[in-house]
Design a protein around this motif. Structure first.
Motif, PDB file in Angstrom:
ATOM      1  N   LEU A  59     -25.449 -85.603  12.552  1.00 39.11           N
ATOM      2  CA  LEU A  59     -25.705 -84.537  11.831  1.00 39.11           C
ATOM      3  C   LEU A  59     -27.339 -84.227  11.725  1.00 39.11           C
ATOM      4  CD1 LEU A  59     -23.433 -84.987   8.852  1.00 39.11           C
ATOM      5  CD2 LEU A  59     -23.049 -83.322  10.638  1.00 39.11           C
ATOM      6  N   GLY A  60     -27.830 -82.961  12.036  1.00 48.00           N
ATOM      7  CA  GLY A  60     -29.191 -82.444  11.897  1.00 48.00           C
ATOM      8  C   GLY A  60     -30.021 -82.935  13.014  1.00 48.00           C
ATOM      9  N   THR A  61     -31.348 -83.008  12.978  1.00 49.20           N
ATOM     10  CA  THR A  61     -32.253 -83.469  13.754  1.00 49.20           C
ATOM     11  C   THR A  61     -32.950 -84.760  13.561  1.00 49.20           C
ATOM     12  OG1 THR A  61     -32.254 -81.068  14.409  1.00 49.20           O
ATOM     13  CG2 THR A  61     -34.087 -82.470  15.306  1.00 49.20           C
ATOM     14  N   LEU A  62     -33.161 -85.686  14.620  1.00 46.03           N
ATOM     15  CA  LEU A  62     -33.911 -86.574  14.448  1.00 46.03           C
ATOM     16  C   LEU A  62     -34.314 -87.247  15.823  1.00 46.03           C
ATOM     17  CD1 LEU A  62     -35.102 -88.877  12.519  1.00 46.03           C
ATOM     18  CD2 LEU A  62     -33.077 -90.267  13.133  1.00 46.03           C
ATOM     19  N   ALA A  63     -35.603 -87.673  16.104  1.00 44.56           N
ATOM     20  CA  ALA A  63     -35.901 -88.163  17.295  1.00 44.56           C
ATOM     21  C   ALA A  63     -35.565 -87.138  18.628  1.00 44.56           C
ATOM     22  CB  ALA A  63     -35.115 -89.367  17.711  1.00 44.56           C
ATOM     23  N   GLY A  64     -35.949 -85.872  18.245  1.00 37.37           N
ATOM     24  CA  GLY A  64     -35.828 -84.755  19.149  1.00 37.37           C
ATOM     25  C   GLY A  64     -34.286 -84.631  19.648  1.00 37.37           C
ATOM     26  N   GLU A  65     -33.494 -85.165  19.063  1.00 32.82           N
ATOM     27  CA  GLU A  65     -32.019 -84.793  19.142  1.00 32.82           C
ATOM     28  C   GLU A  65     -31.441 -84.108  18.166  1.00 32.82           C
ATOM     29  OE1 GLU A  65     -28.345 -85.517  21.906  1.00 32.82           O
ATOM     30  OE2 GLU A  65     -30.369 -85.805  22.120  1.00 32.82           O
ATOM     31  N   THR A  66     -30.498 -83.033  18.360  1.00 35.04           N
ATOM     32  CA  THR A  66     -30.025 -82.080  17.396  1.00 35.04           C
ATOM     33  C   THR A  66     -28.529 -82.138  17.464  1.00 35.04           C
ATOM     34  OG1 THR A  66     -31.781 -80.571  17.148  1.00 35.04           O
ATOM     35  CG2 THR A  66     -29.899 -79.903  16.389  1.00 35.04           C
ATOM     36  N   SER A  67     -27.637 -82.565  16.435  1.00 36.84           N
ATOM     37  CA  SER A  67     -26.189 -82.500  16.399  1.00 36.84           C
ATOM     38  C   SER A  67     -25.829 -80.954  16.357  1.00 36.84           C
ATOM     39  CB  SER A  67     -25.738 -83.180  15.623  1.00 36.84           C
ATOM     40  OG  SER A  67     -24.400 -82.746  15.079  1.00 36.84           O
ATOM     41  N   PRO A  68     -24.706 -80.395  17.191  1.00 33.99           N
ATOM     42  CA  PRO A  68     -24.051 -79.188  17.271  1.00 33.99           C
ATOM     43  C   PRO A  68     -23.174 -79.093  15.556  1.00 33.99           C
ATOM     44  CG  PRO A  68     -22.832 -80.439  18.779  1.00 33.99           C
ATOM     45  CD  PRO A  68     -24.020 -81.415  18.131  1.00 33.99           C
ATOM     46  N   VAL A  69     -23.047 -79.850  15.092  1.00 37.42           N
ATOM     47  CA  VAL A  69     -21.874 -80.035  14.102  1.00 37.42           C
ATOM     48  C   VAL A  69     -22.545 -79.162  12.887  1.00 37.42           C
ATOM     49  CG1 VAL A  69     -20.434 -81.360  12.532  1.00 37.42           C
ATOM     50  CG2 VAL A  69     -20.884 -82.260  14.502  1.00 37.42           C
ATOM     51  N   ARG A  70     -21.654 -78.324  12.589  1.00 38.19           N
ATOM     52  CA  ARG A  70     -21.992 -77.018  11.444  1.00 38.19           C
ATOM     53  C   ARG A  70     -21.854 -77.836  10.189  1.00 38.19           C
ATOM     54  NH1 ARG A  70     -18.468 -75.241  14.596  1.00 38.19           N
ATOM     55  NH2 ARG A  70     -16.474 -75.052  12.920  1.00 38.19           N
ATOM     56  N   THR A  71     -23.049 -77.601   9.239  1.00 38.99           N
ATOM     57  CA  THR A  71     -22.925 -78.091   7.981  1.00 38.99           C
ATOM     58  C   THR A  71     -23.522 -76.585   6.938  1.00 38.99           C
ATOM     59  OG1 THR A  71     -25.166 -78.914   7.970  1.00 38.99           O
ATOM     60  CG2 THR A  71     -23.462 -80.490   8.268  1.00 38.99           C
ATOM     61  N   PHE A  72     -23.205 -76.870   5.670  1.00 40.18           N
ATOM     62  CA  PHE A  72     -23.435 -75.692   4.807  1.00 40.18           C
ATOM     63  C   PHE A  72     -24.814 -76.180   4.266  1.00 40.18           C
ATOM     64  CE2 PHE A  72     -19.203 -75.407   5.736  1.00 40.18           C
ATOM     65  CZ  PHE A  72     -18.575 -74.185   5.572  1.00 40.18           C
TER      66      PHE A  72
END
Length: 219
Positions: free
Chosen positions: A158-171
């Motif tokens: 979830l979210g973004t870290l170390a240049g990687e971003t998850s595509p999973v949707r959160t509110f």
């Protein structure tokens, strides 16, 4: 999940809780508790295993409802079968995220599969903001690729870290990641200073923000 600029971190110790009743598996719960009910939108953290399923019987959680939140299932070993009233039927496997949105109401079951010998993982809950508390129920699955760093490996679910971003949707803007550190490694991550963060130790000991955390502690 740690305060970004601090000399020390608050340490939350786990308490044992039977999951689904006294005959079911025991989990170690660090959130919520009196000292801290939330870390950002994270409102619940259960950590379990590694459990020998032949001895414990594994996970067998009967149908139960959720409203106003999202459940985050993440495994280190084993396999869990998920079914819900939306019609979702999915497996939770190591390194793969299952995120269920309860919203205005959903019911689900979680059962470890017959081929599971050792069950080990976490379940986390995310509180939905008031304006989305009655959102439509939903189910998302994601298998993040590992990010290899000097002294560590990360999977950002979830979210973004170390240049990687998850595509999973959160509110709510969130960060969720599994971090595997090499022995004696020191790793620095750039994180959003507007977030509250926390680190749950699965095994070994980790020093974070000047504070030493033992296994099953949340800092």
């Amino acid at each position: 999940m740690s305060e970004p600029v601090v000399s020390e971190a608050d340490v939350l110790s786990a308490r044992d809780v039977p999951l689904g009743g006294p005959r079911s598996m025991t989990v170690r719960r660090t959130l919520p508790q009196r000292a801290r009910t939330l870390i950002g939108a994270w409102c619940f953290a259960d950590h379990y295993g590694p459990d020998d399923v032949a001895e414990t019987g594994g996970m067998d959680v009967a149908p139960h409802p959720h409203t106003g939140l999202q459940t985050v299932s993440w495994l280190f070993s084993g396999e869990i079968e998920h079914r819900d009233s939306l019609g979702s039927h999915a497996l939770v496997r190591p390194g793969e995220l299952n995120l269920m949105t309860g919203g205005h109401g959903i019911s689900h079951t979680e059962v470890s599969t017959p081929r599971t010998t050792v069950l080990h993982g976490v379940q986390l809950w995310v509180a939905l903001p008031d304006e989305h508390r009655h959102a439509a129920r939903d189910f998302q699955h994601h298998a993040p690729s590992p990010v290899h760093l000097d002294g560590a490996r990360a999977r950002v679910f979830l979210g973004t870290l170390a240049g990687e971003t998850s595509p999973v949707r959160t509110f709510t803007p969130l960060l969720g990641a599994e971090l595997v550190l090499d022995p004696h490694a020191t790793v620095t991550f750039a994180v959003d200073a507007d977030f509250e963060h926390g680190l749950l130790v699965d095994q070994g000991r980790v020093r974070m923000a000047g504070t030493l955390l033992d296994r099953a502690e949340l800092g």
